[in-house]
Design an enzyme around this catalytic site. Structure first.
Site, PDB file in Angstrom:
ATOM      1  N   PHE A 136     -15.037  -2.807   8.554  1.00  6.55           N
ATOM      2  CA  PHE A 136     -14.432  -3.723   7.589  1.00  6.55           C
ATOM      3  C   PHE A 136     -13.487  -2.933   6.693  1.00  6.55           C
ATOM      4  O   PHE A 136     -13.875  -1.924   6.106  1.00  6.55           O
ATOM      5  CB  PHE A 136     -15.484  -4.420   6.721  1.00  6.55           C
ATOM      6  CG  PHE A 136     -14.865  -5.401   5.757  1.00  6.55           C
ATOM      7  CD1 PHE A 136     -14.583  -6.703   6.158  1.00  6.55           C
ATOM      8  CD2 PHE A 136     -14.520  -5.007   4.467  1.00  6.55           C
ATOM      9  CE1 PHE A 136     -13.972  -7.606   5.276  1.00  6.55           C
ATOM     10  CE2 PHE A 136     -13.904  -5.907   3.588  1.00  6.55           C
ATOM     11  CZ  PHE A 136     -13.640  -7.204   3.996  1.00  6.55           C
ATOM     12  N   ASP A 221     -12.336   5.480   5.218  1.00  3.68           N
ATOM     13  CA  ASP A 221     -12.353   4.382   4.252  1.00  3.68           C
ATOM     14  C   ASP A 221     -13.657   4.473   3.469  1.00  3.68           C
ATOM     15  O   ASP A 221     -14.721   4.088   3.961  1.00  3.68           O
ATOM     16  CB  ASP A 221     -12.226   3.036   4.981  1.00  3.68           C
ATOM     17  CG  ASP A 221     -12.167   1.868   4.000  1.00  3.68           C
ATOM     18  OD1 ASP A 221     -12.379   2.090   2.789  1.00  3.68           O
ATOM     19  OD2 ASP A 221     -11.922   0.731   4.448  1.00  3.68           O
ATOM     20  N   LYS A 250     -14.198   0.340  -4.809  1.00  8.46           N
ATOM     21  CA  LYS A 250     -15.298  -0.424  -5.407  1.00  8.46           C
ATOM     22  C   LYS A 250     -15.954   0.263  -6.618  1.00  8.46           C
ATOM     23  O   LYS A 250     -15.906  -0.249  -7.723  1.00  8.46           O
ATOM     24  CB  LYS A 250     -16.350  -0.760  -4.348  1.00  8.46           C
ATOM     25  CG  LYS A 250     -15.887  -1.854  -3.389  1.00  8.46           C
ATOM     26  CD  LYS A 250     -17.004  -2.350  -2.503  1.00  8.46           C
ATOM     27  CE  LYS A 250     -16.636  -3.615  -1.747  1.00  8.46           C
ATOM     28  NZ  LYS A 250     -16.026  -3.395  -0.427  1.00  8.46           N
TER      29      LYS A 250
HETATM   30  C1  LIG Z   1     -14.823  -3.920   0.244  1.00  5.68           C
HETATM   31  C2  LIG Z   1     -14.152  -3.035   1.204  1.00  5.68           C
HETATM   32  C3  LIG Z   1     -12.751  -3.071   1.370  1.00  5.68           C
HETATM   33  C4  LIG Z   1     -11.889  -4.094   0.680  1.00  5.68           C
HETATM   34  O1  LIG Z   1     -11.871  -3.934  -0.692  1.00  5.68           O
HETATM   35  P1  LIG Z   1     -11.267  -5.119  -1.623  1.00  5.68           P
HETATM   36  O2  LIG Z   1     -11.289  -4.521  -2.985  1.00  5.68           O
HETATM   37  O3  LIG Z   1     -12.180  -6.294  -1.472  1.00  5.68           O
HETATM   38  O4  LIG Z   1      -9.907  -5.404  -1.138  1.00  5.68           O
HETATM   39  C5  LIG Z   1     -12.185  -2.159   2.225  1.00  5.68           C
HETATM   40  N1  LIG Z   1     -12.930  -1.255   2.886  1.00  5.68           N
HETATM   41  C6  LIG Z   1     -14.263  -1.176   2.745  1.00  5.68           C
HETATM   42  C7  LIG Z   1     -15.015  -0.134   3.479  1.00  5.68           C
HETATM   43  C8  LIG Z   1     -14.926  -2.071   1.906  1.00  5.68           C
HETATM   44  O5  LIG Z   1     -16.256  -2.022   1.798  1.00  5.68           O
END
Ligand SMILES: *Cc1c(COP(=O)(O)O)cnc(C)c1O
Length: 400
Positions: A136, A221, A250
Site C-alpha cells: 500500500f 516506503d 504518519k
Molecule cells: C498510509 C500510507 C501511505 C499513504 O499516506 P497518506 O498520508 O494517507 O497519503 C503510504 N504508504 C504507506 C506505507 C502507508 O501506510
C-alpha cells in the site's frame, strides 16, 4: 451523538466506512467521544499520534511557532525547516530531504525522483518501476499505481505505465522482472495496510545488492513504520540495510499533517531546480510539530521504550493465541503488530466488541487486527488493552 453522525453522513463524501463514533478530545493514550465515553487508543489515528494526546512540549512548540510565522513558502528559507532536515539526515544516515504534506505525496515525490534519476543517470527509457504485491502506497495516481492490491485500483484505470508488481519476498520473480529500463524498486519493510507482513532479511539483502549492481534506486516506503514505530528511528535500521530513498509521514508530525522523502546523495541528484515542489511542504508550523516529536522521542528515550513495550505486547498476544483458536498468528515488531484471525466476520466482531468495551483497534487487510498505539503507551496500558481484547475473544469463541 446520533445527530452528528447523520450530519456527517449528509455533508461528507462517501469514501470512508467510519465507525459510528464522534471523537472530541484526547489525553495521554486515551480519547473521549462527544458523550464523554473514554477509549484506550491502540489506533492513534493510524500510527500517527506518536506522543499520544496533549503532550506539553508538542503543544508549546506548535503554539510558539503559531505566534511567529505559520507559512512562508519555499521561496524563502526558514529556520525550523532547516533544523528538521538536518535532524532527519542525522537520524537516517542519508543526505537530503524534501518536505511535503502526506504519505501519498511523499511516495509521489519519490516516484518522480526515481524517474528523473533514471533518465539522467541511466537512459532516456529508464522509467520502469517495480513494486510489491499486497503493498500500500497511497491514493494519488502514482502512489495508487504502485499499490499492489487490485481492490484499490478498481474504477480508476488507466493507471500509470511501466509499473510492475512482483510477489513480496520472492527474489527470483523480482530478478526476472527487472531489465535495463528499471529505475527503482519500492517496498515496505513491514506491509502495513497489507496485513503487517514483515520483509525477509535475506530478500532485503539480495534486493540491495541487485540495486547496487544494476544502478536501480531502492526506495523504502516507511510512511507507517518510520519515526520510532519499530523501536528504531526507521524500520530499515532493524535490518542493517540502507535505502537510496525513504519516505515517511504518519508518525512524523505527531498528528500534524506532514510528509518527507529523504535521499542519499546519489538519488537526490535526480532532481534539478523547478522539477518538483509543494506550496505547503515543510512550512514552519508543520516543522515545529516535527521538531517536537523528534526531540521528545530522543529526550524521553522512547526508542528503547518501544522495544520493551513491543516485546511485551508480542508476548501477551502470543499467550492469547495459545488460548484462543480464533487467533492464527501474531505478526510485527515494536508497536506495529497484528493478529491474524480466522475470517473477516470474526475480525469485525472483535473490533466492534472491544470498542464497546472502551478499546480502539483497526484492521489491516481482511483478516488482521492491527496494534499501532502511541509510542508512549506503557506496559500497564498494554495489559489494560489485552484484558479488553480477551473479553471480545471469549465472546467470539463462545458464539461460534
Ligand atoms: C498510509 C500510507 C501511505 C499513504 O499516506 P497518506 O498520508 O494517507 O497519503 C503510504 N504508504 C504507506 C506505507 C502507508 O501506510
Amino acid at each position: 451523538m446520533k445527530k452528528w453522525l447523520s450530519r456527517g453522513e449528509e455533508a461528507l463524501m462517501n469514501t470512508y466506512n467510519s465507525f459510528p463514533v464522534v471523537l472530541h478530545s484526547g489525553e495521554g493514550v486515551y480519547v473521549k467521544d462527544i458523550e464523554g465515553k473514554r477509549y484506550l487508543d491502540f489506533v492513534s489515528g493510524i500510527a500517527v499520534n506518536s506522543l499520544g494526546y496533549g503532550n506539553e512540549s508538542f503543544i508549546k512548540s506548535v503554539t510558539n511557532q503559531l505566534h511567529k510565522i505559520c507559512h512562508c513558502s519555499n521561496l524563502y528559507y526558514s529556520q525550523p525547516n532547516i533544523e528538521v532536515a538536518e535532524k532527519l539526515i542525522e537520524l537516517s544516515g542519508l543526505d537530503k530531504v524534501f518536505f511535503c504534506n502526506s504519505g501519498a505525496e511523499a511516495v509521489e515525490g519519490a516516484l518522480k525522483l526515481a524517474r528523473q534519476y533514471g533518465k539522467k543517470y541511466k537512459s532516456t527509457q529508464a522509467a520502469k518501476v517495480i513494486a510489491m504485491e499486497n503493498s500500500f502506497h497511497g491514493r494519488t495516481y502514482g502512489a495508487l499505481t504502485l499499490t499492489g492490491q487490485k481492490k484499490y485500483h478498481a474504477g480508476f484505470q488507466p493507471l500509470l505505465d511501466q509499473i510492475q508488481h512482483v510477489p513480496f519476498n520472492d527474489y527470483s520473480s523480482l530478478e526476472q522482472a527487472i531489465d535495463d529500463d528499471t529505475c527503482a524498486i519500492f517496498l515496505e519493510l513491514i506491509q502495513g495496510e497489507g496485513g503487517i507482513n514483515m520483509v525477509d532479511q535475506d530478500f532485503l539483502e539480495q534486493v540491495r545488492k541487485l540495486c547496487d549492481d544494476k544502478n536501480i534506486l531502492l526506495i523504502f516506503d516507511e510512511v507507517q513504520t518510520g519515526i520510532g514505530r519499530t523501536g528504531n528511528w526507521f524500520a530499515f535500521q532493524n535490518f542493517g540495510i540502507k535505502p537510496d530513498i525513504v519516505t515517511c509521514a504518519k508518525g512524523l508530525g505527531g498528528g500534524f499533517p506532514v510528509g518527507a522523502l529523504i535521499g542519499n546523495e546519489k538519488a537526490s541528484r535526480g532532481f534539478s531546480p523547478g522539477e518538483h515542489a509543494s506550496t505547503f511542504g515543510g512550512n514552519p508550523l508543520a516543522m515545529s510539530a516535527v521538531k517536537a516529536v523528534l526531540e521528545e522521542v530522543e529526550k524521553e528515550n522512547i526508542l528503547p521504550h518501544v522495544k520493551e513495550v513491543g516485546e511485551y505486547l508480542s508476548y501477551r498476544l502470543n499467550k492469547l493465541k495459545k488460548k484462543y483458536a480464533v487467533i492464527k498468528s501474531v505478526k510485527g515488531i515494536g508497536l506495529i503488530q497484528g493478529i491474524e484471525v480466522s475470517n473477516m466476520k470474526d475480525m469485525k466482531e472483535i473490533i466492534n466488541k472491544v470498542m464497546e468495551e472502551g478499546l480502539l483497534l483497526v484492521n489491516a487487510g481482511p483478516k488482521v487486527i492491527r496494534f499501532v498505539p502511541p509510542l508512549v503507551t506503557t506496559k500497564a496500558q498494554i495489559e489494560e488493552g489485552i484484558t479488553i481484547l480477551e473479553v471480545a475473544l471469549k465472546e467470539v469463541t463462545d458464539g461460534s
